[in-house]
Each structure stands twice: as structure tokens, then as C-alpha cells.
Write a protein that holds these residues in place. Structure first.
Motif, PDB file in Angstrom:
ATOM      1  N   LEU A 122       1.665   8.840  -8.653  1.00 28.57           N
ATOM      2  CA  LEU A 122       0.714   8.409  -7.615  1.00 28.57           C
ATOM      3  C   LEU A 122      -0.431   9.420  -7.505  1.00 28.57           C
ATOM      4  O   LEU A 122      -1.602   9.036  -7.467  1.00 28.57           O
TER       5      LEU A 122
ATOM      6  N   LEU B 145      -4.410   8.739  -8.142  1.00 34.53           N
ATOM      7  CA  LEU B 145      -5.371   8.890  -7.043  1.00 34.53           C
ATOM      8  C   LEU B 145      -6.390   9.990  -7.321  1.00 34.53           C
ATOM      9  O   LEU B 145      -7.490   9.966  -6.772  1.00 34.53           O
TER      10      LEU B 145
ATOM     11  N   PRO C  72       0.846  -1.200   0.000  1.00 38.18           N
ATOM     12  CA  PRO C  72       0.000   0.000   0.000  1.00 38.18           C
ATOM     13  C   PRO C  72       0.882   1.252   0.000  1.00 38.18           C
ATOM     14  O   PRO C  72       1.796   1.358   0.826  1.00 38.18           O
ATOM     15  N   VAL C  73       0.627   2.186  -0.922  1.00 37.72           N
ATOM     16  CA  VAL C  73       1.492   3.362  -1.039  1.00 37.72           C
ATOM     17  C   VAL C  73       0.670   4.600  -1.399  1.00 37.72           C
ATOM     18  O   VAL C  73      -0.306   4.522  -2.148  1.00 37.72           O
ATOM     19  N   SER C  74       1.068   5.726  -0.834  1.00 38.86           N
ATOM     20  CA  SER C  74       0.453   7.025  -1.109  1.00 38.86           C
ATOM     21  C   SER C  74       1.586   8.024  -1.333  1.00 38.86           C
ATOM     22  O   SER C  74       2.750   7.716  -1.054  1.00 38.86           O
TER      23      SER C  74
ATOM     24  N   SER D 291       3.618   8.295   1.849  1.00 40.71           N
ATOM     25  CA  SER D 291       4.452   7.176   2.327  1.00 40.71           C
ATOM     26  C   SER D 291       5.455   6.717   1.275  1.00 40.71           C
ATOM     27  O   SER D 291       6.197   5.762   1.505  1.00 40.71           O
TER      28      SER D 291
ATOM     29  N   ASP E  19      -7.362   6.899  -1.219  1.00 40.24           N
ATOM     30  CA  ASP E  19      -6.217   7.790  -1.044  1.00 40.24           C
ATOM     31  C   ASP E  19      -4.897   7.029  -0.993  1.00 40.24           C
ATOM     32  O   ASP E  19      -3.871   7.566  -0.575  1.00 40.24           O
ATOM     33  N   TYR E  20      -4.928   5.781  -1.414  1.00 40.06           N
ATOM     34  CA  TYR E  20      -3.673   5.036  -1.590  1.00 40.06           C
ATOM     35  C   TYR E  20      -3.909   4.019  -2.696  1.00 40.06           C
ATOM     36  O   TYR E  20      -5.039   3.781  -3.114  1.00 40.06           O
ATOM     37  N   THR E  21      -2.817   3.437  -3.167  1.00 39.53           N
ATOM     38  CA  THR E  21      -2.925   2.393  -4.178  1.00 39.53           C
ATOM     39  C   THR E  21      -1.876   1.322  -3.866  1.00 39.53           C
ATOM     40  O   THR E  21      -1.280   1.333  -2.794  1.00 39.53           O
TER      41      THR E  21
ATOM     42  N   GLU F 231       5.940  10.223  -7.014  1.00 35.82           N
ATOM     43  CA  GLU F 231       4.796  10.795  -6.282  1.00 35.82           C
ATOM     44  C   GLU F 231       3.806  11.485  -7.220  1.00 35.82           C
ATOM     45  O   GLU F 231       2.599  11.481  -6.965  1.00 35.82           O
TER      46      GLU F 231
ATOM     47  N   ASN G 294      -1.752   3.441   5.540  1.00 41.13           N
ATOM     48  CA  ASN G 294      -2.577   3.845   4.403  1.00 41.13           C
ATOM     49  C   ASN G 294      -3.912   3.115   4.360  1.00 41.13           C
ATOM     50  O   ASN G 294      -4.874   3.625   3.778  1.00 41.13           O
TER      51      ASN G 294
END
Lengths: 114, 114, 114, 114
Positions: free
Chosen positions: C62, C66, C27-29, C32, C72-74, C59, D46
Motif C-alpha cells: 500500500l 501511494l 477504501p484502504v490505507s 486502516s 492517501d488511500y486506494t 501495508e 479514508n
């Protein structure tokens, strides 16, 4: 420019790193070892230039580990695996093997050639 | 003290997170979908309190994705998966399901009961 | 016997497959992305013969993904990554790079040499 | 219909299974333990309903393991981890913890409440 042999070796390494880090940590028992081995083979054979993958999940080693344990499964790690893989890049064939040596899962080039 | 039903739900969640994050990213094609689904089922059924796991890797969705692509495989992700899982903790049975809803793989409790 | 250059390329491939399949699916935003990139670098630099790893989790890409999403994350995948890695095996240095090409994350040898 | 407390426990379990199976197998050393712990925390935070994640990768346990070894890194597994996680679902707070008990990494509900 890298040679075809060098690229073939790079491609072979990618497959080994993929196989190990995709599947390490999977819950495994002697009963589920075979379905996991088949899935690992077919998954990695999808990757480009990968001709053949043979995975043996060592059921005897699993049984030995579980005999000392309160659990009836463990996590897949290198000490339960023997893997052989053949890669072909533009006609250059690379044979590779992973097995335990001195307590570590060692990935190595067996042959690089026509 | 958590109730048995709460613990059963916690255990069911663990299995879902495990299944998804162990196998997401695996190279998959319509041809290798079945061996991967079987391995996922048998791997997670090893975990404590896990009665039954049914995984469907959607070969039609894979074919549709690959039809628009130069590749003949892709990476496993939630949009190719339907998963049902039954957990039993001290006699409390929990049924769970993961499927796509509004573009996201949603994991949910179907029933919690005796 | 494989040459040192071939072994260096095999080792470089192992690192790339490891990095990708260990961390794909995380999981990444945008918030993060940086801690994940640092962890990926330091984790893979532990591996034998690995001199340097530079990971950029994009980023902007990302944020663009989004913006079209209710979430709010993928999940981390190749289209958010640029990776450069230097391997040194017995004095033979291999430089490698992964980036998107034609919609796919392509891992390639940049140079193999002294 | 599951209660909010049951759903909160299910969500907490998902986070634990995700954290463990995403990151188990990562190459780790005492030097890289901290960046990995931070990445694990921020990645799992996240996920929906996840309020706080605290990960300790036990550097002393890593040093003890490596003292008996020819290698200078190992693979992340439960015996190097202590994890605490707080989940909040519709106002119901769940506190969870993973630590070693009798040789196994045990994930458990610490409290379920308002």
C-alpha cells in the motif's frame, strides 16, 4: 495434490461466492430484474473455467415483497435468485445450483463428473 | 433545515457512491461491458429521486488493458467508467458526472438548479 | 453424489469468492489496513464449515502504491492481499491460499485431506 | 457553480452510498459486529473531506433476528445499522445520519453549516 474433480469443485465455489457477494444489495425491481440477471451471467462467465451461468431473478417474488411495501424497489438477496452454473476444469464438469431451502439460499453441487 | 438544493446534492452523492461501490470489482471484458452498463443504469434508476443514469464502460480502455495481460477479463474500476446522472428532488434538478481526472475517478456536480 | 472432499473444496471456493467480492473496492490505507483485515477474517469465519481465516493486507505494498500517487488511500484489490483459509466439511479438512502469481491474485487448494 | 454547502452535501452523500453498498451483504453475527463496525468507520474515513464516521451494528437486533433462525449469522443490511458521519468541505460542515424509519434505512442531512 488435489484431484481435477476437487479443483473443479473449488473453482465452482469461487464463482458462486463471487456472484452472490458482488451483486447482493443491488437495488432491484421487477422492471430491472432482467438486465441485472443478464449482467450477472455475463460477468461471472468471464471467470476462468466457467462454461455457463443461468440467473433467474424471480420477478413474482419481487412483486410479492413490494406489494407489502411503501417502496417500489428492494435489495437483491438470495430469496429472489435461482442460479445454475457449469464449470469445466481440465475436462471434469461440475454442475451447481443455488436456490432457497428452508428459508436460506443454499449453494450445492448437483453433479461432478466427466 | 437543509435547502432543497442541498438535499438534492446529498441524494445525488448517495447514487454515485452506491453505483461505484456496488459494481466496482465486477469481472468485465469488452464483450460483457454492455450488459453491465445497462444493469448499472437500471439498478440505480430504482433509487428515489433518480431521473436518469447513463453509464459508459469504456471497451477501448478495457481492450488496451487486456492487450498487456495474460487474462481476457479484468475487474471494473473507475478508469473504465464514465457516468452521468440526473437527480430531481422536489423540483430542484442536479446534474452530475464521473470521469477520470489526473488518474482518479472524480465525481462532480455539473449543475444545481431549477 | 459428490464426495465429502469435493464438497469441502466447493465450500472453500465459496468462502474465497465471498471474501474477495465482498471487500474488493473498499477504501484502504496503511492506517486502516489492520481493521479491514480483522473484519474480513471475522466476517468470513461466520460462514458454515469455515474453521479459520487469516488475512494480511500488505501495508508495504500500500505504501509503495501511494508513494507514486496524489492520494492517501486506494481501493482494496488482490495485489494487496494474502489470504489463508481452512475449511472442514464432515471431517475433511481443506487448506487454501490466495496470493499474487504472475501479476494475478491466484486462489488455490493447498491440501485436501483428513 | 455549486456552492460549498451543496458540494459538501454531495460529498456526504457519496460517503453514505459507498459505506452502504460496500458492506451490505457482509456475513455478520453478534460476535463479529464490532470488528465490522470498526472497519467500516476506518475505511470510509479514508475518503476525502470525511472527518468522522461512527457505525453501530446493532447486536440486539442481530440476536433477535437469529433467535428465529436456524443460522448463527446473517447478512448485513440497513436494519442492523445506525451510522453518523461528519463531512467538512472547505470549512462547511455537514452532519448526516442513517437509521431505520418506517421499515427503511433512511439517510438524511442533520445539519449543514459553518
Amino acid at each position: 495434490m488435489p484431484s481435477d474433480a476437487e479443483t473443479a469443485c473449488f473453482e465452482a465455489g469461487i464463482k458462486f461466492g463471487s456472484l452472490y457477494h458482488q451483486f447482493a444489495g443491488t437495488p432491484v425491481s421487477p422492471e430491472s430484474a432482467d438486465s441485472l440477471a443478464r449482467a450477472m451471467e455475463e460477468a461471472i462467465e468471464n471467470q476462468p473455467h466457467c462454461e455457463d451461468v443461468r440467473v433467474d431473478v424471480d420477478e413474482d417474488a419481487l412483486r410479492a415483497e413490494l406489494a407489502d411495501s411503501a417502496a417500489d424497489y428492494t435489495e437483491l438477496t438470495g430469496r429472489f435468485l435461482v442460479v445454475e452454473m457449469d464449470v469445466d476444469y481440465e475436462g471434469t464438469r461440475v454442475q451447481t445450483r443455488m436456490e432457497m431451502e428452508d428459508g436460506y439460499p443454499l449453494m450445492k453441487l448437483v453433479s461432478v463428473g466427466e
